[in-house]
Design an enzyme around this catalytic site. Sequence first.
Site, PDB file in Angstrom:
ATOM      1  N   GLU A 276       0.870  -1.187   0.000  1.00  0.00           N
ATOM      2  CA  GLU A 276       0.000   0.000   0.000  1.00  0.00           C
ATOM      3  C   GLU A 276       0.902   1.231   0.000  1.00  0.00           C
ATOM      4  O   GLU A 276       1.641   1.455   0.966  1.00  0.00           O
ATOM      5  CB  GLU A 276      -0.892   0.025   1.242  1.00  0.00           C
ATOM      6  CG  GLU A 276      -1.846   1.218   1.199  1.00  0.00           C
ATOM      7  CD  GLU A 276      -2.318   1.736   2.549  1.00  0.00           C
ATOM      8  OE1 GLU A 276      -3.312   2.469   2.583  1.00  0.00           O
ATOM      9  OE2 GLU A 276      -1.670   1.445   3.580  1.00  0.00           O
ATOM     10  N   ASP A 338     -10.486   2.766   2.607  1.00  0.00           N
ATOM     11  CA  ASP A 338     -10.070   4.087   3.110  1.00  0.00           C
ATOM     12  C   ASP A 338     -10.631   5.235   2.278  1.00  0.00           C
ATOM     13  O   ASP A 338     -10.459   6.401   2.637  1.00  0.00           O
ATOM     14  CB  ASP A 338      -8.534   4.202   3.083  1.00  0.00           C
ATOM     15  CG  ASP A 338      -7.883   3.251   4.051  1.00  0.00           C
ATOM     16  OD1 ASP A 338      -8.464   3.008   5.130  1.00  0.00           O
ATOM     17  OD2 ASP A 338      -6.784   2.742   3.742  1.00  0.00           O
TER      18      ASP A 338
END
Length: 543
Positions: A276, A338
């Site tokens: 990520e 997110d």
Amino acid sequence: MEALTGTNPTNKDHLWWQTGIIYQIYPRSFQDASGDGVGDLKGIIQRLDYLQWLGVDCIWLSPIYPSPMADFGYDISDYQGVHPLFGTMEDFDELLDHVHGRGMKLILDLVPNHTSDQHPWFLESRSSRDNPKRDWYIWHDGGENGALPNNWLSVFGGHAWEWDETTQQYYYHAFLKQQPDLNWRNPEVQQAMMDVMHFWLRKGVDGFRVDVMWHMVKDAQLRNNPVAPNSAFDENDLIYEYHDPVYSTDQPEVHEIVRMMRKVTNEYEGRVLIGEIYLPIQKLVTYYGLNQSGAHLPFNFKLLSLPWDSKQIAGAIDEYEGALPADGWPNWVLGNHDQPRIASRVGRSQARVAAMLLLTLRGTPTIYYGDEICMRDVPIPPDEIVDPQGLNMPDRNISRDPGRTPMQWNAGENAGFSDAKPWLRLPDSFRRVNVDLQKEDPESMLSLYRSLITLRKRQPAFQTGQYTPVYSDKQLIAYIRENDLDRFLVVLNLSHRPAYLRPKNEHFEGEIIVSTEAERIGLRVDNNLLLSGDEGLIVRLER
Ligand code: GLC
């Protein structure tokens, strides 16, 4: 499936994580089997038929480990266990068996940057200054008169340093104060986390998505971050984006750590390491490492971070294609836990175009659960917000809860997600927007996803063929995907108004095989292409 079993000659040199499609499950919200309103591993097992029908190849689970849940599992107190909310280790083993039994893969979220403040390592570390684990975290005296060690801010708002009364020092936390950052310069920390990786790899998991990979190492001198150019914030806001985090993230030494993780991953056959990483393309691609020594797939978030503008997106695709190392495999992500959901960001009609983009670009696509049925962000009343990012910065409307709501399976009670009241509310629209209804409707988002996924799996030109940009303007993006056998033209209208594609130097002739508008399928195309607003289509070209 033939392409994935290696019987297809054009794909046999490629690995599953190159030809396959990744599907992210947020375990709290997929399926609740235990009846407590929170999703769990047994629930996921119940829904594997669906995932196989959909045609995805690999499931990535957000964290399932024991955790006080200050950040919903991204604050881990035991890296080698399963949170009772999600089930037991036996449930996990069963899930892994079932997934593998269906020829699918399972990857876990690895959160190496920080632990929970309740992790035994941190409890030891904070117990005294001379504890052997003191240096496992980032402790600092601070400046004169109790001043903070430096100006670093937390991603979740406020200062990134927390004072510890007992030992009279500060510790660093890039996220919540309940998520102290590990000190990755310490070889014992490195070893401990590699042991965690071995534990799960030995069990047979197919790889990891590594949380905030670019955060893992910080400047050795802890220098102040500079103010970001054109920052919209004021110093006193204590908002993370006020700074350019050049000293607290993306340090050169992080690549050594990624290399270590890759080495461990390489010890097991056919596993994948995903990172990520929210960085500009030129920096992102450095995470592939030299000679394939870094992450297999540094997550490419351009589709979710750029404005939905055809010129900017076409530019980013080309910049990315141009920046990739020769041995680097591309990937694209359209949503995650997110970010606002794609259908809320670009609207329902454009979400269909976005699906076509994601599933026809060169590189591994990652789908976020629920996007395939066009779930939208659910309005969560302020007194029901549970996400710490939302709670800490109530005026910014950045809670991540709206994009984490339960999967909408059917029109029954709680959308078929749970017998109990779900941990986050469902939208009233779930009776219309759900898997069961959309399965029956050939024009639904789910049917579109399924036909795009089927096409991608059947046509190696999409999985492993070349990508050639054809045209872009302020409405359209057009490109060709091809291999020795087949040639496809993809034309996407990212605007709501009709648009023409009138190629000057090429002649396109063929048949429309997939379209966001069902009536167009089967039509012949002879060079001039007229698209309605919000339309995307795929033409099989007669070479
Ligand atoms: C990653 C996760 C996010 C989490 C943060 C801190 O960005 O995706 O959900 O809050 O790391 O662990």
